[in-house]
Motif scaffolding. Structure first.
Motif, PDB file in Angstrom:
ATOM      1  N   GLY A 182       0.781  -1.231   0.000  1.00 36.05           N
ATOM      2  CA  GLY A 182       0.000   0.000   0.000  1.00 36.05           C
ATOM      3  C   GLY A 182       0.814   1.283   0.000  1.00 36.05           C
TER       4      GLY A 182
ATOM      5  N   ARG B 186       3.490  -7.230  -6.135  1.00 37.15           N
ATOM      6  CA  ARG B 186       3.051  -6.573  -7.374  1.00 37.15           C
ATOM      7  C   ARG B 186       3.211  -5.083  -7.177  1.00 37.15           C
ATOM      8  N   ALA B 187       3.606  -4.401  -8.242  1.00 33.25           N
ATOM      9  CA  ALA B 187       3.838  -2.961  -8.155  1.00 33.25           C
ATOM     10  C   ALA B 187       3.351  -2.266  -9.409  1.00 33.25           C
ATOM     11  N   ARG B 188       3.031  -0.998  -9.238  1.00 28.51           N
ATOM     12  CA  ARG B 188       2.759  -0.111 -10.375  1.00 28.51           C
ATOM     13  C   ARG B 188       3.898   0.895 -10.424  1.00 28.51           C
TER      14      ARG B 188
ATOM     15  N   GLU C  31       1.989  -2.201 -14.533  1.00 32.93           N
ATOM     16  CA  GLU C  31       2.004  -3.094 -13.381  1.00 32.93           C
ATOM     17  C   GLU C  31       2.984  -4.220 -13.660  1.00 32.93           C
TER      18      GLU C  31
ATOM     19  N   GLU D 164       4.598   1.912  -6.641  1.00 33.62           N
ATOM     20  CA  GLU D 164       3.492   1.736  -5.699  1.00 33.62           C
ATOM     21  C   GLU D 164       3.318   0.247  -5.454  1.00 33.62           C
TER      22      GLU D 164
ATOM     23  N   LEU E 113       1.299  -2.799  -4.694  1.00 30.21           N
ATOM     24  CA  LEU E 113      -0.104  -3.201  -4.808  1.00 30.21           C
ATOM     25  C   LEU E 113      -0.335  -4.483  -4.019  1.00 30.21           C
ATOM     26  N   GLY E 114      -1.529  -4.694  -3.559  1.00 32.70           N
ATOM     27  CA  GLY E 114      -1.844  -5.943  -2.872  1.00 32.70           C
ATOM     28  C   GLY E 114      -1.457  -5.916  -1.412  1.00 32.70           C
TER      29      GLY E 114
END
Length: 135
Positions: free
Chosen positions: A52, A73-75, A87, A105, A107-108
């Motif tokens: 987050g 996972r990332a953006r 992503e 960022e 994610l997950g």
């Protein structure tokens, strides 16, 4: 700075150094760097971003940077106004050009763990307010 030693040096996972350039929202740990092995033109380490979390905007000066996604996972965002994005997940590689302003960022629900390699000498991280706006 550690003196360069010819031959082979082993850097264990619990020997990484956080005494390296940092960006808000992520933790960098150097494995192969001037301060750990005496490396002159190479920086390799591990970066972790908590779930987050969005990192600060930054670039890597004159360095060419390669990133391998180990976990999570990332953006990634980059480009004018930060409007380009992708992503990525485990097994993906990224190539980041010198001076390319970007951010990550997570994610997950799990941290993003990256192995980062930079080919350059000198400054490896420059934190900035953000990318230039779109023209």
């Amino acid at each position: 700075m550690t003196a360069y030693r010819p031959g082979v040096q082993i850097i264990r996972g619990d020997q990484l150094s956080s005494a390296t350039a940092q960006t808000p929202g992520m933790r960098r740990e150097a494995a192969i760097a001037p301060e750990t092995t005496g490396s002159r033109n190479l920086w390799v380490g591990r970066t972790t971003t908590p779930p987050g979390t969005i990192s600060g905007w930054h670039h890597h000066g004159d360095c060419e940077t390669a990133i391998y996604v180990v976990a999570g996972r990332a953006r990634f965002r980059w480009g004018p106004g930060g409007h380009e994005s992708a992503e990525v997940g485990p097994g993906d590689f990224l190539a980041v050009a010198p001076h390319a302003i970007h951010q990550e960022e997570a994610l997950g629900t799990e941290p993003v763990v990256l192995v980062v390699a930079r080919a350059c000498a000198g400054i490896t991280v420059v934190n900035v307010a953000g990318p230039m706006p779109e023209a």
